[in-house]
Design a protein around this motif. Sequence first.
Motif, PDB file in Angstrom:
ATOM      1  N   GLN A 127       0.823  -1.212   0.000  1.00 30.81           N
ATOM      2  CA  GLN A 127       0.000   0.000   0.000  1.00 30.81           C
ATOM      3  C   GLN A 127       0.862   1.269   0.000  1.00 30.81           C
ATOM      4  OE1 GLN A 127      -2.968  -0.672   3.171  1.00 30.81           O
ATOM      5  NE2 GLN A 127      -4.338  -1.303   1.523  1.00 30.81           N
ATOM      6  N   GLU A 128       1.816   1.296  -0.907  1.00 24.33           N
ATOM      7  CA  GLU A 128       2.662   2.466  -1.055  1.00 24.33           C
ATOM      8  C   GLU A 128       2.859   2.768  -2.529  1.00 24.33           C
ATOM      9  OE1 GLU A 128       6.281   1.382   0.900  1.00 24.33           O
ATOM     10  OE2 GLU A 128       7.114   0.424  -0.881  1.00 24.33           O
ATOM     11  N   LEU A 129       3.142   4.015  -2.836  1.00 27.87           N
ATOM     12  CA  LEU A 129       3.336   4.428  -4.222  1.00 27.87           C
ATOM     13  C   LEU A 129       4.776   4.212  -4.663  1.00 27.87           C
ATOM     14  CD1 LEU A 129       1.338   7.774  -4.533  1.00 27.87           C
ATOM     15  CD2 LEU A 129       0.780   5.578  -5.590  1.00 27.87           C
ATOM     16  N   VAL A 130       4.932   3.681  -5.852  1.00 28.37           N
ATOM     17  CA  VAL A 130       6.224   3.612  -6.520  1.00 28.37           C
ATOM     18  C   VAL A 130       6.382   4.838  -7.409  1.00 28.37           C
ATOM     19  CG1 VAL A 130       7.600   2.322  -8.200  1.00 28.37           C
ATOM     20  CG2 VAL A 130       6.247   1.096  -6.487  1.00 28.37           C
ATOM     21  N   LEU A 131       5.277   5.248  -8.015  1.00 32.98           N
ATOM     22  CA  LEU A 131       5.280   6.403  -8.922  1.00 32.98           C
ATOM     23  C   LEU A 131       4.017   7.206  -8.686  1.00 32.98           C
ATOM     24  CD1 LEU A 131       6.644   7.794 -11.436  1.00 32.98           C
ATOM     25  CD2 LEU A 131       5.057   6.433 -12.838  1.00 32.98           C
ATOM     26  N   GLU A 132       4.169   8.482  -8.357  1.00 31.74           N
ATOM     27  CA  GLU A 132       3.006   9.340  -8.202  1.00 31.74           C
ATOM     28  C   GLU A 132       2.369   9.608  -9.569  1.00 31.74           C
ATOM     29  OE1 GLU A 132       3.813  12.853  -5.946  1.00 31.74           O
ATOM     30  OE2 GLU A 132       4.585  11.735  -4.209  1.00 31.74           O
ATOM     31  N   LYS A 133       1.192  10.168  -9.511  1.00 31.10           N
ATOM     32  CA  LYS A 133       0.381  10.355 -10.723  1.00 31.10           C
ATOM     33  C   LYS A 133       1.110  11.144 -11.804  1.00 31.10           C
ATOM     34  CE  LYS A 133      -2.880  13.499 -10.905  1.00 31.10           C
ATOM     35  NZ  LYS A 133      -4.149  14.230 -10.683  1.00 31.10           N
ATOM     36  N   ILE A 134       1.064  10.588 -13.027  1.00 30.64           N
ATOM     37  CA  ILE A 134       1.507  11.319 -14.204  1.00 30.64           C
ATOM     38  C   ILE A 134       0.382  11.269 -15.230  1.00 30.64           C
ATOM     39  CG2 ILE A 134       3.950  10.817 -13.810  1.00 30.64           C
ATOM     40  CD1 ILE A 134       3.807   8.754 -16.043  1.00 30.64           C
TER      41      ILE A 134
END
Length: 332
Positions: free
Chosen positions: A313-320
């Motif tokens: 439950q963690e982001l590798v890549l934020e929104k693009i």
Amino acid sequence: MSSGTENTDDTDDSSTDSGGSHCSTADSDGEVAEEIAIISFGRKMETAEEIEDELEDRYELIDIIEYHGTVFDEHWGEYDCFIGLMASGIAMRKTAHLLDDKWDDPAICVVDEELTWAIPITGGHHGANQVAQDLATMGAVPAMTTASEAAGKQGVESRAKAMDTHVVNGDSTVKTNLAVLDDNLGPVARLDGPRAVLVGDDVTVLKRNKNNGIVIGTGSVSGASKESFVAAWEQALEETDYDFSDIEFVGTATRKEDEEGLLEAVTELDLGLVAFDKETLLEHEGPTPSKSKELIGWPGVSEASAIAGGAEQELVLEKIGYENEVTVAIGR
């Protein structure tokens, strides 16, 4: 291609020991069918070969076996699914005595010589529906009779496949699929351990097939094309050390799950699609502000679904964004 003697005599009901199966997954645990046998009469071999050519890139193994009286007995347990190029009555009579448990039995899908109908007769949720849908690319109409699919809803086993998980307690799906039909089954709840969990017989437990994959969270404007989704996901993956083989599934919001371009993209790439409801996404809201929160009360779909679906439950890549059509985030 295996072969035998064509025989339309339906009097031989002898059975053989099915031990020593080479099947990599008997499809009894929510996995997709991967090893297929096409059972065909000799006069229909040309059609069988056309089916093999059409489906060969979608499965690990496809064998063509010529029909004879004990063909199912001899190969029972060797394949995830049989495609019977024959009348449904023949397939039913020749396999009825072999059927034992829906979680262990191979799936069976019959198709007529003209490729008009593809009919799952056993194991609909364990390979036969999947094969019938694949045969639709050849013009066959999938005749789904499993209740959830007939109602246009995603059964528990289908959800398991989409999330790259398997069902631990198969008997529970009778009650949980009834809840699907009644629109009473909420979103899948995640429980991370170590912990012990006590559940009743109306709770289906799904276990991940792998714990080091990623989830593609995606949102879009209405009408975004398949090409835009695929290009957006490729662009996002290029920002990481991952590729398409690392994807467990694609996550989105329930309000986006019917987007035609999205459905076409996940189908083309053979990825599962999981749609999260508003409450789940609000619980896993990402760090990037989203106008949709102000306008309609939904958080940004891509980050929230990537976080909600990831094992950690963690982001590798934020929104693009891609071409002002598709947004993508990657979670794990």
